[in-house]
Design an enzyme around this catalytic site. Structure first.
Site, PDB file in Angstrom:
ATOM      1  N   ASP A 174       0.877  -1.175   0.000  1.00 28.60           N
ATOM      2  CA  ASP A 174       0.000   0.000   0.000  1.00 28.60           C
ATOM      3  C   ASP A 174       0.913   1.224   0.000  1.00 28.60           C
ATOM      4  OD1 ASP A 174      -2.293   1.646   0.211  1.00 28.60           O
ATOM      5  OD2 ASP A 174      -2.138   1.704   2.391  1.00 28.60           O
ATOM      6  N   SER A 175       0.321   2.395  -0.087  1.00 23.30           N
ATOM      7  CA  SER A 175       1.122   3.614  -0.095  1.00 23.30           C
ATOM      8  C   SER A 175       1.552   4.007   1.314  1.00 23.30           C
ATOM      9  CB  SER A 175       0.298   4.753  -0.695  1.00 23.30           C
ATOM     10  OG  SER A 175      -0.823   4.987   0.127  1.00 23.30           O
ATOM     11  N   TYR A 214      -1.060   7.710  -3.429  1.00 23.62           N
ATOM     12  CA  TYR A 214      -1.345   7.070  -4.722  1.00 23.62           C
ATOM     13  C   TYR A 214      -2.570   7.721  -5.378  1.00 23.62           C
ATOM     14  CZ  TYR A 214       1.532   2.823  -3.697  1.00 23.62           C
ATOM     15  OH  TYR A 214       2.530   1.924  -3.434  1.00 23.62           O
ATOM     16  N   CYS A 237      -4.787  -1.756  -1.218  1.00 24.03           N
ATOM     17  CA  CYS A 237      -5.026  -0.347  -1.540  1.00 24.03           C
ATOM     18  C   CYS A 237      -6.146  -0.277  -2.581  1.00 24.03           C
ATOM     19  CB  CYS A 237      -3.735   0.226  -2.109  1.00 24.03           C
ATOM     20  SG  CYS A 237      -3.933   1.848  -2.827  1.00 24.03           S
ATOM     21  N   ASN A 238      -7.169   0.490  -2.270  1.00 24.37           N
ATOM     22  CA  ASN A 238      -8.297   0.628  -3.209  1.00 24.37           C
ATOM     23  C   ASN A 238      -7.885   1.351  -4.490  1.00 24.37           C
ATOM     24  OD1 ASN A 238     -11.086   0.074  -1.515  1.00 24.37           O
ATOM     25  ND2 ASN A 238      -9.436   0.787  -0.209  1.00 24.37           N
ATOM     26  N   CYS A 289     -10.868   3.576   1.104  1.00 21.16           N
ATOM     27  CA  CYS A 289      -9.402   3.744   1.102  1.00 21.16           C
ATOM     28  C   CYS A 289      -8.927   3.095   2.394  1.00 21.16           C
ATOM     29  CB  CYS A 289      -9.041   5.226   1.083  1.00 21.16           C
ATOM     30  SG  CYS A 289      -7.313   5.573   1.494  1.00 21.16           S
TER      31      CYS A 289
HETATM   32  N1  DGL Z   1      -4.581   3.462   1.008  1.00 22.94           N
HETATM   33  C1  DGL Z   1      -4.803   3.655  -0.360  1.00 22.94           C
HETATM   34  C2  DGL Z   1      -6.205   3.339  -0.802  1.00 22.94           C
HETATM   35  O1  DGL Z   1      -6.776   2.413  -0.272  1.00 22.94           O
HETATM   36  C3  DGL Z   1      -4.152   4.814  -1.054  1.00 22.94           C
HETATM   37  C4  DGL Z   1      -4.150   6.140  -0.393  1.00 22.94           C
HETATM   38  C5  DGL Z   1      -3.264   7.100  -1.137  1.00 22.94           C
HETATM   39  O2  DGL Z   1      -2.051   6.864  -1.139  1.00 22.94           O
HETATM   40  O3  DGL Z   1      -3.798   8.040  -1.749  1.00 22.94           O
HETATM   41  O4  DGL Z   1      -6.749   3.949  -1.692  1.00 22.94           O
END
Ligand code: DGL
Length: 218
Positions: free
Chosen positions: A7-8, A39, A70-71, A182
């Protein structure tokens, strides 16, 4: 079995915990790619380069199962990853629209990154699942994952609460169900809940964990 996740940053640790509850004896490697956070505000090209680097490093470690925790990376890049790495099993994390629309709720709020909200995959999830009597409000939360990333570990969530106060001033509905689209938002459930004490907060973490369990048992 070796199970890799990325994930980010820390958001996907909520998925890791859900999987480890079901599969405590597997080996795990988690990439918290905070240097590339967020992300949710990157182009497809940038995201593809990022997910490729993460995948290569997990394959080098020896995994055949990769959980995209990560979504944003899932909704935007999972087809790209499956095409590029046909021998790897990818399990993705998607906004839990299916679960939310299966409730009796008439007003549903979907919180996600701008990248997820703009994705074609989110549009298909809505088209496949939304009931005629349901209103689904999409709320892009630009910068929220980054704020969680920067403040969660120091237990200073005041900037997050300030952000949410402004964010929720603009919503049009009073949601009965809120989709946490997210993985970072699962870490701030209590803060979100405090604005909507009676709403049901839903994420896809248990669903992802069950999919990984099925895959490993096969
Ligand atoms: N945690 C991530 C998600 O589920 C990404 C969040 C991000 O880095 O913008 O979308």
């Amino acid at each position: 079995m070796k199970i890799g996740l990325f994930d980010s940053g820390i958001g996907g640790t909520t998925i890791l915990s859900a999987i480890r509850k079901l599969l405590p004896d597997e080996e795990y490697k988690y990439i918290a790619d905070s240097k590339n956070c967020p992300y949710g505000e990157k182009s497809d090209q940038e995201l593809e380069a990022i997910v490729t680097a993460n995948t290569d490093s997990l394959i080098e470690w020896g995994t055949e199962v990769i959980v995209v925790a990560c979504n944003t990376a899932t909704t935007r890049c999972i087809s790209y990853l499956r095409d590029k790495y046909p021998t790897i099993h990818f399990v993705g994390t998607e906004p839990a629209i299916k679960l939310a629309t299966a409730t009796k709720a008439k007003d549903i709020l979907v919180m996600a990154t701008p990248g997820t909200i703009a994705s074609e995959r989110l549009q298909s999830l809505l088209a496949e699942n939304q009931k005629p009597n349901q209103t689904i409000e999409l709320l892009p939360c630009s910068g929220l994952a980054d704020l969680v990333e920067q403040n969660y570990n120091s237990h200073n969530l005041a900037p997050v609460t300030d952000y949410l106060t402004k964010l929720f001033q603009n919503i049009k509905t009073t949601p009965e169900v809120i989709v946490l689209g997210c993985t970072h938002y699962s870490l701030i459930k209590p803060e979100i809940q405090s604005f909507f004490p009676t709403a049901q907060l839903i994420d896809g973490n248990d669903g992802v964990a069950h999919q990984v369990q099925e895959l490993v048992q096969k």
